[in-house]
Motif scaffolding. Structure first.
Motif, PDB file in Angstrom:
ATOM      1  N   ARG A 208       4.125   8.164 -10.239  1.00  0.00           N
ATOM      2  CA  ARG A 208       3.372   7.682 -11.511  1.00  0.00           C
ATOM      3  C   ARG A 208       3.698   8.417 -12.751  1.00  0.00           C
ATOM      4  O   ARG A 208       3.166   7.830 -13.831  1.00  0.00           O
ATOM      5  CB  ARG A 208       1.927   7.580 -11.144  1.00  0.00           C
TER       6      ARG A 208
ATOM      7  N   GLU B  84       0.920  -1.389   0.030  1.00  0.00           N
ATOM      8  CA  GLU B  84       0.009   0.012   0.050  1.00  0.00           C
ATOM      9  C   GLU B  84       0.858   1.269   0.153  1.00  0.00           C
ATOM     10  O   GLU B  84       0.200   2.435  -0.832  1.00  0.00           O
ATOM     11  CB  GLU B  84      -0.909   0.209   1.097  1.00  0.00           C
ATOM     12  N   ALA B  85       1.854   1.180   0.657  1.00  0.00           N
ATOM     13  CA  ALA B  85       2.785   2.648   0.515  1.00  0.00           C
ATOM     14  C   ALA B  85       3.176   2.653  -0.611  1.00  0.00           C
ATOM     15  O   ALA B  85       3.645   3.936  -1.064  1.00  0.00           O
ATOM     16  CB  ALA B  85       3.970   2.168   1.719  1.00  0.00           C
TER      17      ALA B  85
ATOM     18  N   TYR C 168      11.953   4.482  -5.867  1.00  0.00           N
ATOM     19  CA  TYR C 168      10.862   4.277  -4.644  1.00  0.00           C
ATOM     20  C   TYR C 168      11.983   3.330  -3.877  1.00  0.00           C
ATOM     21  O   TYR C 168      12.000   3.713  -2.510  1.00  0.00           O
ATOM     22  CB  TYR C 168       9.810   3.555  -4.907  1.00  0.00           C
TER      23      TYR C 168
ATOM     24  N   ARG D 179       2.240   1.787  -3.767  1.00  0.00           N
ATOM     25  CA  ARG D 179       1.092   2.360  -4.355  1.00  0.00           C
ATOM     26  C   ARG D 179       0.747   3.862  -4.259  1.00  0.00           C
ATOM     27  O   ARG D 179       0.570   4.546  -5.201  1.00  0.00           O
ATOM     28  CB  ARG D 179      -0.131   1.605  -4.285  1.00  0.00           C
ATOM     29  N   ARG D 180       1.001   4.205  -2.917  1.00  0.00           N
ATOM     30  CA  ARG D 180       0.661   5.708  -2.624  1.00  0.00           C
ATOM     31  C   ARG D 180       1.844   6.464  -2.927  1.00  0.00           C
ATOM     32  O   ARG D 180       1.828   7.461  -3.319  1.00  0.00           O
ATOM     33  CB  ARG D 180       0.373   5.826  -1.043  1.00  0.00           C
ATOM     34  N   GLY D 181       3.168   5.984  -2.786  1.00  0.00           N
ATOM     35  CA  GLY D 181       4.378   6.869  -2.916  1.00  0.00           C
ATOM     36  C   GLY D 181       5.112   6.876  -4.279  1.00  0.00           C
ATOM     37  O   GLY D 181       6.106   7.674  -4.058  1.00  0.00           O
TER      38      GLY D 181
ATOM     39  N   ASP E 128      -3.065  -0.726 -10.209  1.00  0.00           N
ATOM     40  CA  ASP E 128      -4.505  -0.528  -9.811  1.00  0.00           C
ATOM     41  C   ASP E 128      -5.643  -1.485 -10.451  1.00  0.00           C
ATOM     42  O   ASP E 128      -6.838  -1.377 -10.124  1.00  0.00           O
ATOM     43  CB  ASP E 128      -4.848   0.976 -10.192  1.00  0.00           C
TER      44      ASP E 128
END
Length: 418
Positions: free
Chosen positions: A198, A190-191, A209, A193-195, A246
């Motif tokens: 993109r 989850e981190a 990342y 995908r958020r961080g 996603d």
């Protein structure tokens, strides 16, 4: 499928029966299911499925932005295509492919009283669903789960038929890693995908990342990528779109059928005009008539897998938006080995779901089918470039034994933590 006969120097945990898939080499699918290539978006899926000239629609899981790579996504998209044929005033429709997209389309057309013939290349129906006997039990060596269960039309069919269904909680795997205890994988996913940035290509974004993380966080993130992305999208990072982060995979109250997907597929094919052994290589949709092989109609619904779609000759050629969509979609590489033993020797997972984190990745996911089918049986999944590493130069028996070795390594790692 094959049986293994014990030898004098055999290991204790030697499978008595096994099956290894080769979907990537199957000329009638050329891969497991569709995935987004760099730059690809769900909009490319929708564009691929647009009605062309009031005579032709491409349909299937690759065209479904809501449920890509899923069997019910193929079914739903077949019905979408059939509705387009109805609105176009079709009188005789040629459906190419007797997988779930083709069956969905042809059943819907038949219910509307529209003449329909289904041309299937294989000598069986079902496409990338395929149930077979392994020893005394039925196993699915293609698609196996009824995913997104609450919104799955095929799940409703299974319920109406009174078929036995068994749920799998993919959120609670019994996990182990080759380099020590593993935790924090879900939080790391989850981190990420958020961080992640993109705006960058996926592989570059992941590299940057990871470089900013502490070693323990980077390790958990790499395992999260193996277990939550690569095994789902089925291609290496450099071949994936950032949008792949996603697209839904497993984990939506999924159920499987201990008696095999064929129970549903055979029921859905009842009463349809299906011609087996009829591969299509050319679709002529010029003028007011559609011609495929010796069949003539005024509308065509093409449901072949994306890998095969790219090899077909269309006359005239597909319009540029559809060609562009195909260029942004690819077929993922995912294979399965099913192993059967005399006894269950591996640790029992409360959910039946196992994960094995290794470097480089190998057989990441395992499903323990033992309780559901009544015989010690496990199915292992392997994806992307790990397939080449594990399959190259090996025959099926050697692949099965290599998968067994991975399962043994996982079991030893789990037992070491108990």
């Amino acid at each position: 499928m094959n049986n293994l006969h014990p030898e004098k120097d055999s290991l204790v945990h030697r499978p008595i029966a096994w099956h290894v898939t080769h979907w990537s080499q199957d000329i009638y699918c050329q891969g497991a299911y569709s995935t987004l290539l760099p730059g690809g978006t769900p909009a490319h899926r929708a564009a691929l499925g647009e009605c062309l000239g009031g005579r032709l629609v491409i349909a299937g899981e690759a065209c479904n932005p809501k449920a890509p790579a899923m069997v019910h996504g193929a079914w739903d998209d077949g019905i979408r295509a059939a509705n387009l044929a109805v609105r176009a005033g079709a009188r005789r429709v040629i459906v190419i492919g007797a997988g779930c997209a083709g069956l969905g389309a042809s059943r819907h057309l038949r219910a509307q009283g529209i003449d329909c013939v289904v041309l299937e290349a294989r000598e069986r129906i079902g496409g990338r669903t395929h149930s077979l006997q392994l020893g005394p039990v039925t196993v699915d060596v293609g698609a196996a789960w009824l995913q997104q269960f609450a919104d799955n039309a095929l799940a409703r069919e299974a319920e109406r038929l009174g078929l036995r269904l068994v749920g799998t909680d993919f959120s609670q795997p019994l996990a182990a890693a080759s380099d020590g205890p593993v935790d924090g994988v879900d939080a790391a996913w989850e981190a990420l995908r958020r961080g992640i940035d993109r705006r960058l290509p996926l592989a570059e974004g992941v590299e940057r990342y990871l470089a900013a993380l502490e070693p323990a966080e980077a390790r958990a993130t790499r395992y999260a990528i193996d277990g939550n992305l690569i095994i789902e999208a089925c291609l290496p990072l450099v071949e994936l779109s950032v949008e792949s982060l996603d697209e839904d995979g497993v984990g939506n109250n999924d159920h499987f059928l201990p008696g095999g997907y064929s129970q549903v597929v055979d029921h859905l094919a009842t009463g349809l005009d299906i011609r087996l052994g009829q591969p299509a290589t050319r679709i002529d949709w010029q003028g007011g008539e559609v011609r495929v092989n010796d069949e003539r109609g005024d509308f065509c619904i093409c449901t072949v897998p994306l890998g095969v779609l790219k090899t077909l000759q269309f006359v005239p050629e597909l319009p540029q938006p559809q060609q562009d969509a195909m260029a942004h979609l690819g077929m993922g590489t995912l294979e399965k080995v099913v192993l059967q033993f005399e006894e269950r020797w591996w640790p029992r997972s409360p959910t039946g779901y196992l994960r094995w984190y290794d470097t480089p990745a190998s057989w990441v996911e395992w499903l323990d089918l033992t309780d559901a089918v009544g015989k010690p049986t496990v199915a292992g999944l392997i994806a992307a470039d790990a397939v080449e590493r594990q399959f190259s130069g090996r025959n099926d028996e050697e692949i099965a034994l290599a998968a067994r070795d991975a399962l043994q390594a996982w079991a030893c790692a789990v037992e070491a933590t108990l």
